[in-house]
Write an enzyme that holds these catalytic residues in place. Structure first.
Site, PDB file in Angstrom:
ATOM      1  N   ARG A 201    -122.400 -31.116  -4.004  1.00  0.00           N
ATOM      2  CA  ARG A 201    -121.753 -30.995  -2.682  1.00  0.00           C
ATOM      3  C   ARG A 201    -121.034 -29.658  -2.557  1.00  0.00           C
ATOM      4  O   ARG A 201    -121.114 -28.983  -1.532  1.00  0.00           O
ATOM      5  CB  ARG A 201    -120.751 -32.137  -2.474  1.00  0.00           C
ATOM      6  CG  ARG A 201    -121.433 -33.433  -2.111  1.00  0.00           C
ATOM      7  CD  ARG A 201    -120.504 -34.584  -2.241  1.00  0.00           C
ATOM      8  NE  ARG A 201    -120.232 -34.864  -3.656  1.00  0.00           N
ATOM      9  CZ  ARG A 201    -119.848 -36.049  -4.111  1.00  0.00           C
ATOM     10  NH1 ARG A 201    -119.664 -37.040  -3.300  1.00  0.00           N
ATOM     11  NH2 ARG A 201    -119.650 -36.241  -5.400  1.00  0.00           N
TER      12      ARG A 201
ATOM     13  N   GLU B  56    -130.815 -49.569 -10.925  1.00  0.00           N
ATOM     14  CA  GLU B  56    -131.137 -49.901 -12.315  1.00  0.00           C
ATOM     15  C   GLU B  56    -130.580 -51.275 -12.711  1.00  0.00           C
ATOM     16  O   GLU B  56    -131.195 -52.012 -13.466  1.00  0.00           O
ATOM     17  CB  GLU B  56    -130.599 -48.813 -13.237  1.00  0.00           C
ATOM     18  CG  GLU B  56    -131.389 -47.514 -13.062  1.00  0.00           C
ATOM     19  CD  GLU B  56    -130.653 -46.278 -13.518  1.00  0.00           C
ATOM     20  OE1 GLU B  56    -130.898 -45.835 -14.641  1.00  0.00           O
ATOM     21  OE2 GLU B  56    -129.838 -45.736 -12.744  1.00  0.00           O
TER      22      GLU B  56
ATOM     23  N   ASN C 204    -123.417 -52.022 -18.990  1.00  0.00           N
ATOM     24  CA  ASN C 204    -123.814 -50.654 -19.345  1.00  0.00           C
ATOM     25  C   ASN C 204    -122.629 -50.053 -20.101  1.00  0.00           C
ATOM     26  O   ASN C 204    -121.663 -49.589 -19.504  1.00  0.00           O
ATOM     27  CB  ASN C 204    -124.120 -49.880 -18.064  1.00  0.00           C
ATOM     28  CG  ASN C 204    -124.528 -48.444 -18.335  1.00  0.00           C
ATOM     29  OD1 ASN C 204    -124.503 -47.986 -19.488  1.00  0.00           O
ATOM     30  ND2 ASN C 204    -124.903 -47.730 -17.297  1.00  0.00           N
TER      31      ASN C 204
ATOM     32  N   HIS D  38    -134.198 -42.162 -17.946  1.00  0.00           N
ATOM     33  CA  HIS D  38    -134.150 -42.658 -16.559  1.00  0.00           C
ATOM     34  C   HIS D  38    -135.353 -43.561 -16.272  1.00  0.00           C
ATOM     35  O   HIS D  38    -135.757 -43.717 -15.119  1.00  0.00           O
ATOM     36  CB  HIS D  38    -134.189 -41.505 -15.519  1.00  0.00           C
ATOM     37  CG  HIS D  38    -132.995 -40.613 -15.513  1.00  0.00           C
ATOM     38  ND1 HIS D  38    -133.078 -39.248 -15.286  1.00  0.00           N
ATOM     39  CD2 HIS D  38    -131.677 -40.877 -15.675  1.00  0.00           C
ATOM     40  CE1 HIS D  38    -131.874 -38.716 -15.321  1.00  0.00           C
ATOM     41  NE2 HIS D  38    -130.999 -39.670 -15.564  1.00  0.00           N
TER      42      HIS D  38
ATOM     43  N   GLY E 294    -127.928 -39.668  -6.953  1.00  0.00           N
ATOM     44  CA  GLY E 294    -126.870 -39.067  -6.126  1.00  0.00           C
ATOM     45  C   GLY E 294    -127.336 -37.944  -5.216  1.00  0.00           C
ATOM     46  O   GLY E 294    -127.080 -37.976  -4.004  1.00  0.00           O
TER      47      GLY E 294
ATOM     48  N   ARG F 150    -126.254 -29.544 -17.840  1.00  0.00           N
ATOM     49  CA  ARG F 150    -127.258 -29.323 -18.897  1.00  0.00           C
ATOM     50  C   ARG F 150    -128.252 -28.244 -18.473  1.00  0.00           C
ATOM     51  O   ARG F 150    -128.637 -28.182 -17.302  1.00  0.00           O
ATOM     52  CB  ARG F 150    -128.036 -30.610 -19.189  1.00  0.00           C
ATOM     53  CG  ARG F 150    -127.195 -31.724 -19.721  1.00  0.00           C
ATOM     54  CD  ARG F 150    -128.080 -32.905 -20.122  1.00  0.00           C
ATOM     55  NE  ARG F 150    -127.306 -34.126 -20.126  1.00  0.00           N
ATOM     56  CZ  ARG F 150    -127.659 -35.245 -19.494  1.00  0.00           C
ATOM     57  NH1 ARG F 150    -128.806 -35.312 -18.837  1.00  0.00           N
ATOM     58  NH2 ARG F 150    -126.900 -36.306 -19.541  1.00  0.00           N
TER      59      ARG F 150
ATOM     60  N   GLY G 214    -127.506 -36.003 -14.068  1.00  0.00           N
ATOM     61  CA  GLY G 214    -128.671 -35.764 -14.925  1.00  0.00           C
ATOM     62  C   GLY G 214    -129.898 -35.922 -14.038  1.00  0.00           C
ATOM     63  O   GLY G 214    -129.918 -36.808 -13.187  1.00  0.00           O
TER      64      GLY G 214
ATOM     65  N   ARG H 253    -128.058 -52.332 -20.657  1.00  0.00           N
ATOM     66  CA  ARG H 253    -128.763 -51.062 -20.556  1.00  0.00           C
ATOM     67  C   ARG H 253    -128.666 -50.399 -21.932  1.00  0.00           C
ATOM     68  O   ARG H 253    -127.583 -50.222 -22.476  1.00  0.00           O
ATOM     69  CB  ARG H 253    -128.091 -50.167 -19.524  1.00  0.00           C
ATOM     70  CG  ARG H 253    -128.785 -48.835 -19.450  1.00  0.00           C
ATOM     71  CD  ARG H 253    -127.965 -47.806 -18.751  1.00  0.00           C
ATOM     72  NE  ARG H 253    -128.689 -46.557 -18.729  1.00  0.00           N
ATOM     73  CZ  ARG H 253    -128.114 -45.388 -18.816  1.00  0.00           C
ATOM     74  NH1 ARG H 253    -126.818 -45.288 -18.924  1.00  0.00           N
ATOM     75  NH2 ARG H 253    -128.838 -44.298 -18.789  1.00  0.00           N
TER      76      ARG H 253
HETATM   77  P1  AMP Z   1    -125.522 -39.529  -9.959  1.00  0.00           P
HETATM   78  O1  AMP Z   1    -125.545 -38.943 -11.335  1.00  0.00           O
HETATM   79  O2  AMP Z   1    -126.805 -40.169  -9.560  1.00  0.00           O
HETATM   80  O3  AMP Z   1    -124.329 -40.423  -9.713  1.00  0.00           O
HETATM   81  O4  AMP Z   1    -125.334 -38.296  -8.940  1.00  0.00           O
HETATM   82  C1  AMP Z   1    -124.232 -37.444  -8.980  1.00  0.00           C
HETATM   83  C2  AMP Z   1    -124.555 -36.204  -8.200  1.00  0.00           C
HETATM   84  O5  AMP Z   1    -124.825 -36.545  -6.840  1.00  0.00           O
HETATM   85  C3  AMP Z   1    -123.414 -35.168  -8.157  1.00  0.00           C
HETATM   86  O6  AMP Z   1    -123.909 -33.887  -8.496  1.00  0.00           O
HETATM   87  C4  AMP Z   1    -122.992 -35.179  -6.717  1.00  0.00           C
HETATM   88  O7  AMP Z   1    -122.572 -33.949  -6.305  1.00  0.00           O
HETATM   89  C5  AMP Z   1    -124.277 -35.535  -5.996  1.00  0.00           C
HETATM   90  N1  AMP Z   1    -124.007 -36.021  -4.648  1.00  0.00           N
HETATM   91  C6  AMP Z   1    -123.392 -37.154  -4.273  1.00  0.00           C
HETATM   92  N2  AMP Z   1    -123.285 -37.194  -2.918  1.00  0.00           N
HETATM   93  C7  AMP Z   1    -123.845 -36.064  -2.442  1.00  0.00           C
HETATM   94  C8  AMP Z   1    -124.049 -35.512  -1.146  1.00  0.00           C
HETATM   95  N3  AMP Z   1    -123.639 -36.135  -0.047  1.00  0.00           N
HETATM   96  N4  AMP Z   1    -124.679 -34.315  -1.056  1.00  0.00           N
HETATM   97  C9  AMP Z   1    -125.089 -33.672  -2.149  1.00  0.00           C
HETATM   98  N5  AMP Z   1    -124.934 -34.127  -3.398  1.00  0.00           N
HETATM   99  C10 AMP Z   1    -124.319 -35.308  -3.546  1.00  0.00           C
END
Ligand code: AMP
Length: 404
Positions: free
Chosen positions: A285, A384, A7, A180, A330, A241, A212, A91
């Site tokens: 978080r 993915e 990727n 996605h 996430g 965004r 995203g 990817r």
């Molecule tokens: P991703 O783009 O899928 O890697 O997700 C990233 C997002 O997941 C970020 O906004 C993080 O704050 C959120 N995230 C990761 N762990 C947690 C958690 N335990 N509680 C809430 N949000 C989380």
């Protein structure tokens, strides 16, 4: 088969070496800060400790060369010979209308992807660099492209055409593509498997909530609508965004703030969304921690959740019903608070969340609705890389068969 999944981003290359028979990750890692000072390779082989190496990494080719050498290293590697790599799966962000499925990368495919650069000027060029580098470093090894847009190519025209002169679609390809797709495809398929029902009988809303975010309406295994559009800017409120808004705002703000198109683009992509509204952080978080004490964190979270709810309602109507709502990425995999807020006050749809179960689920597959909930609610961690590896293995197996 051993598949190297790549990727390639603008200054990073993420990789995984996957053994497809056992669906096992043999090694994975990321090269960051390519072309910048202090590039770092973080690498973790199965059953070994994670290592970090720093150095000068000029470009994507040097980065992938570095990845191959660590995969072959006696101490940290998992391969004895690079010929053990059966194929490379890439990817690729934007496949335009040309690709509704993963494909073997040929010169014609590269030409077509080059034409798609216009649609994804930040993403497709590094993807193409990754392909060129892998071709040069692993000559004769089949390369497969797996597209973020491909799964959504099944949308009906009334879901993907915008309300602007039709000639713009014909002339410039202005339409909803959606992104996605690999994640929505994987998560909807797993949802059907977990529920023990054929996907051809299910109406599923997949909620990919990460930095995203996008939702997809997956009817009988096919994407019939999704919230991201011509670019990944449309739809949900995201980390940075803006998502949906009146397009007239763009012109108005550009005039009032005297912004160039590039500055406006940066504002919408990097300074908006959860970060822009809260003024605090793009990280969910931090927004959760400050929800009860900081008014703007409360507002950002409420907008984030409200939009997801609105789209769930819209997609239930678009599919004439919904059997399952699945959370991933996430935020979707980790935040029981977001999941609970989304599922609150939509009982009329047939959603009954098991609040206790929901609280316990982090990054694992689970059904989090009550047993008598008509609409099942699930958490499914996205994968993915596995989809890319499996698609690549299938294409290569067919290639070998057709040659035999
Ligand atoms: P991703 O783009 O899928 O890697 O997700 C990233 C997002 O997941 C970020 O906004 C993080 O704050 C959120 N995230 C990761 N762990 C947690 C958690 N335990 N509680 C809430 N949000 C989380």
């Amino acid at each position: 088969m051993k598949i190297l999944v790549l990727n390639a981003g603008s200054s990073s290359v993420k990789y995984q070496l996957i053994e497809t028979e056992g669906k096992e990750v043999l090694a994975k890692g990321v090269v960051e800060r390519i072309g910048l000072s202090g590039a770092v390779l973080t690498h973790k082989a199965r059953n070994k400790r994670e290592i970090k190496l720093t150095g000068e990494i000029l470009d994507h080719k040097v980065a992938i060369e570095y990845v191959l050498s660590i995969l072959l290293s006696p101490n940290h590697g998992v391969l004895k010979d690079k010929r053990e790599i059966d194929a490379v799966g890439h990817r690729v962000v934007h496949g335009g209308e040309a690709f509704s499925d993963s494909v073997l990368i040929t010169d014609e495919v590269i030409q077509e992807l080059t034409r798609c650069i216009d649609f994804a000027p930040l993403h497709n060029p590094p993807n193409l660099k990754g392909i060129a580098a892998a071709k040069a470093l692993l000559p004769g090894v089949p390369q497969v492209g797996v597209f973020d847009t491909a799964f959504h190519q099944t949308m009906p025209d009334y879901a993907y055409i915008y309300g602007i002169p039709y000639v713009l679609y014909k002339r410039h390809g202005i339409r909803r593509y959606g992104f996605h797709g690999t994640s929505h495809r994987y998560v909807s398929k797993r949802t059907a498997e977990i529920l023990g029902k054929p996907i051809e009988e299910l109406k599923i809303i997949t909620c990919h909530l990460g930095n995203g975010s996008s939702l997809a309406a997956v009817k009988y295994g096919k994407s019939v609508d999704t919230s991201m559009g011509f670019t990944p800017l449309e739809g949900m409120l995201m980390g940075t965004r803006c998502g949906d808004m009146d397009p007239a705002i763009v012109l108005h703000v550009m005039a009032k703030e005297e912004l160039t198109p590039s500055e406006m683009n940066t504002m919408l992509n990097k300074h908006s969304g959860v970060l822009g509204v809260s003024g605090l952080s793009s990280d969910m978080r931090e927004i959760e921690e400050n929800y009860h004490t900081n008014e703007r964190a409360r507002l950002a979270m409420d907008i984030f959740v409200y939009r997801i709810k609105k789209y769930i309602g819209a997609y239930a109507a678009a599919m004439n019903g919904v059997d399952a709502i699945t959370f991933t990425a996430g935020i979707g995999e980790n935040s029981d608070m977001v999941r609970e807020m989304v599922c609150r006050d939509i009982e009329f749809l047939g959603v009954k969340l098991n609040r206790e179960k929901n609280k316990q689920v982090r990054k694992q597959e689970a059904i989090i609705s009550q047993d008598d909930s008509r609409v099942k609610v699930l958490v499914v961690p996205t994968n993915e890389e596995l989809v890319i590896a499996m698609d690549t293995a299938t294409i290569v197996a067919n290639l070998v068969q057709s040659k035999a």
